[in-house]
Design a protein around this motif. Structure first.
Motif, PDB file in Angstrom:
ATOM      1  N   ALA A 301       0.838  -1.205   0.000  1.00 23.02           N
ATOM      2  CA  ALA A 301       0.000   0.000   0.000  1.00 23.02           C
ATOM      3  C   ALA A 301       0.869   1.248   0.000  1.00 23.02           C
ATOM      4  O   ALA A 301       1.887   1.321   0.683  1.00 23.02           O
ATOM      5  CB  ALA A 301      -0.911   0.021   1.223  1.00 23.02           C
ATOM      6  N   ASP A 303       0.751   5.393   0.491  1.00 26.90           N
ATOM      7  CA  ASP A 303      -0.055   6.500   1.012  1.00 26.90           C
ATOM      8  C   ASP A 303       0.247   7.800   0.263  1.00 26.90           C
ATOM      9  O   ASP A 303       1.085   7.828  -0.626  1.00 26.90           O
ATOM     10  CB  ASP A 303       0.260   6.714   2.501  1.00 26.90           C
ATOM     11  N   HIS A 375      -5.565   9.614   0.204  1.00 30.93           N
ATOM     12  CA  HIS A 375      -5.949   8.287  -0.265  1.00 30.93           C
ATOM     13  C   HIS A 375      -4.722   7.368  -0.303  1.00 30.93           C
ATOM     14  O   HIS A 375      -3.581   7.819  -0.217  1.00 30.93           O
ATOM     15  CB  HIS A 375      -6.601   8.387  -1.646  1.00 30.93           C
ATOM     16  N   SER A 376      -4.989   6.069  -0.426  1.00 32.93           N
ATOM     17  CA  SER A 376      -3.902   5.081  -0.548  1.00 32.93           C
ATOM     18  C   SER A 376      -4.218   4.142  -1.700  1.00 32.93           C
ATOM     19  O   SER A 376      -5.380   3.794  -1.913  1.00 32.93           O
ATOM     20  CB  SER A 376      -3.787   4.243   0.733  1.00 32.93           C
ATOM     21  N   ILE A 378      -3.804   0.444  -2.934  1.00 28.92           N
ATOM     22  CA  ILE A 378      -3.475  -0.907  -2.463  1.00 28.92           C
ATOM     23  C   ILE A 378      -3.264  -1.770  -3.692  1.00 28.92           C
ATOM     24  O   ILE A 378      -4.084  -1.769  -4.615  1.00 28.92           O
ATOM     25  CB  ILE A 378      -4.619  -1.446  -1.580  1.00 28.92           C
ATOM     26  N   THR A 421      -7.219   6.718   3.028  1.00 27.32           N
ATOM     27  CA  THR A 421      -6.133   6.203   3.886  1.00 27.32           C
ATOM     28  C   THR A 421      -6.672   5.740   5.240  1.00 27.32           C
ATOM     29  O   THR A 421      -6.167   4.767   5.815  1.00 27.32           O
ATOM     30  CB  THR A 421      -5.035   7.274   4.045  1.00 27.32           C
ATOM     31  N   LYS A 424      -7.373   2.150   5.005  1.00 24.65           N
ATOM     32  CA  LYS A 424      -6.325   1.285   4.427  1.00 24.65           C
ATOM     33  C   LYS A 424      -6.079   0.010   5.229  1.00 24.65           C
ATOM     34  O   LYS A 424      -6.075  -1.100   4.677  1.00 24.65           O
ATOM     35  CB  LYS A 424      -5.023   2.083   4.319  1.00 24.65           C
ATOM     36  N   LEU A 428      -6.455  -3.801   3.963  1.00 26.88           N
ATOM     37  CA  LEU A 428      -5.296  -4.713   3.903  1.00 26.88           C
ATOM     38  C   LEU A 428      -5.596  -5.996   4.682  1.00 26.88           C
ATOM     39  O   LEU A 428      -5.307  -7.108   4.226  1.00 26.88           O
ATOM     40  CB  LEU A 428      -4.049  -4.052   4.500  1.00 26.88           C
TER      41      LEU A 428
END
Ligand code: ADP
Ligand code: ASP
Ligand code: MG
Length: 445
Positions: A301, A303, A375-376, A378, A421, A424, A428
């Motif tokens: 991931a 960020d 946001h992230s 993945i 984020t 996240k 995950l």
């Protein structure tokens, strides 16, 4: 020649520095050691640059004192020989005195780089003298004399090779060379860095420059894990990754490797081993040019992603429209990571906001712009991952998780999801459960 890089935690205490000595004194081949600063030190040096900017003279002096105490203590514990100990302390004092001088000069980018790379200089000095005090001959090489990296994305490893040869010519023969990671000289010959975590990149640039047999990256974990162990339980190390898989995972946030680590060694086909300094007997991960089998290998991931949506009532997808949009990002040297389109809107992501205001100003003419920060991305990575049925279980997440964008099929080896984020860790963990726990690892279904 082998290149061995030891990260901050590997050189973070007297005990771990002794481990490093054992590792680098085993095996008959010549070695080039690339060392980071002791863990925490680069952050302290960054705090000095912040104090300089805010004019906090007392703050600078305080951190310099802390750094002196820390490095003196380690020196005293490692180096018993009186003369060598004295010389080491003198060199550390000289480096710290130089920092003090920089803080009084006009502050600029080179000043920043000189300050933040001082940790590597202090630690390599201690380690070289420590080996000498144990009777292990070595040469300490100042990386600022040969790490000429004019283009951060595309280093000229032939130039580094020539510089390195000049640097070592005339030195007596030795099996161990030691140098600093992280630092480089830029296109104006000024001191600069390879960005945070850049010692990994130093190691592979040098590996390629010297046509090394292999590059070893020694850290505090037993190889590349199939998910981020900081957020997900029961991750496990992956025995083999291809260059492409590792490059993709590193670029998309796997902290164990600097994003560009793999690129210099790909065309020379030099394998990279990830090993744990604290459990050197474990196999770790081998990254090489060999295919490692199809299917999902790991999740990572990244960020700091900003999503930009351009929404228009006009025929957005008309011929030439995308070109115009991309040209704006290109003019502002901002790379785009993910893209999705519909008939009336395009969403894309960037990880560098420096020119965001100027970009928005230029694309505003094309429609309504919505910018969403924090946001992230993945990423699910593995050779032919899109053919792996277990990766398709990502769509089950849509039941109860908010996913902003999905990129599926852009490459065979990568599926990317964009999430807030704040969401996240949850994503995950859920993904890990679905694709690695409920579906057995290694099963390509
Ligand atoms: P070093 O100081 O040796 O460069 P880093 O802290 O930069 O070490 O990288 C090692 C850390 O990366 C591990 O301790 C782990 O927390 C983190 N990490 C994140 N993702 C992964 C992953 N997929 N596999 C292994 N470690 C990872
Ligand atoms: N010491 C530097 C940093 O903390 C470089 C590195 O460790 O790779 O970013
Ligand atoms: Mg690192």
């Amino acid at each position: 020649m082998k290149v061995l890089k030891f990260g901050g935690t590997s050189v973070g205490s007297v005990a771990s520095i002794k481990n490093v000595k054992t590792i680098c004194c085993s095996g008959p081949e010549k070695k080039l050691l690339v060392l980071s600063a002791m863990s925490g030190v680069t952050n302290q040096l960054v705090s000095i640059t912040e104090s300089i900017k805010s004019g906090d003279v007392a703050g600078v002096a305080k951190v310099i004192d802390v750094l002196e105490t820390k490095h003196f203590e380690v020196t005293e514990k490692l180096i018993q020989d009186g003369l060598l100990q004295y010389e080491t302390k003198q060199e550390i004092s000289a480096i710290l005195a130089e920092l003090e001088t920089i803080t009084k000069l006009e502050y600029n980018e080179e000043g920043y780089s000189r300050v933040v790379t001082a940790g590597e200089r202090m630690l390599t000095c201690i380690f070289s003298k420590y080996l000498k005090s144990c009777g292990v001959e070595n040469h300490l090489l100042d990386a600022r004399d040969f790490m000429q990296v004019n283009n951060l994305e595309n280093p000229d490893t032939d130039l580094v090779n020539e510089n390195f040869k000049i640097k070592v010519s005339g030195l007596s023969d030795t099996d161990i060379y030691i140098t600093q990671g992280f630092v480089r000289r830029d296109e104006n010959n000024k001191i600069s860095t390879l960005k945070r975590g850049g010692s990994d990149y130093t190691a592979t640039i040098l590996g390629a420059a010297l046509n090394a047999e292999e590059v070893q990256i020694w850290t505090d974990i037993d190889g590349f894990h199939n998910n981020d162990p900081r957020y997900v339980e029961h991750t496990h190390p992956i025995a083999e990754l291809s260059f492409e898989e590792a490059a993709e995972l590193a670029y998309f946030g796997a902290k164990i490797l600097h994003p560009q680590t793999v690129s210099p060694v790909i065309h020379k086909n030099i394998p990279v081993y990830l090993k744990n300094t604290f459990t050197p007997h474990l196999p770790g991960t081998r990254i090489s040019g060999q295919s490692t089998g199809k299917g999902l290998k790991a999740i990572s991931a990244k960020d700091g992603i900003t999503a930009i949506k351009i929404k228009s009532n006009r025929m957005l997808m008309a011929h030439g429209f995308l070109r115009k949009i991309f040209e704006v990002f290109d003019r502002h040297q901002t790379a785009i990571d993910m893209i999705t389109t519909s008939e009336i809107a395009i969403s894309l992501t960037i990880d560098d906001n420096r020119n965001l205001d100027k970009i928005i100003e230029e694309i505003e003419d094309y429609g309504e712009i919505i910018v969403e920060r924090d946001h992230s991305i993945i990423c699910l990575v593995g050779e032919a991952v899109i053919e792996d049925k277990k990766a398709s279980r990502i769509f089950e997440l849509l039941h109860d998780t908010s996913i902003r964008m999905i990129s599926y099929g852009g490459s065979n080896n990568n599926i990317s999801l964009l999430v807030g984020t704040s969401n996240k860790i949850n994503v995950l963990q859920k993904l890990h459960q679905k694709v690695f726990v409920e579906t057995p690892v290694g099963e390509f279904v």
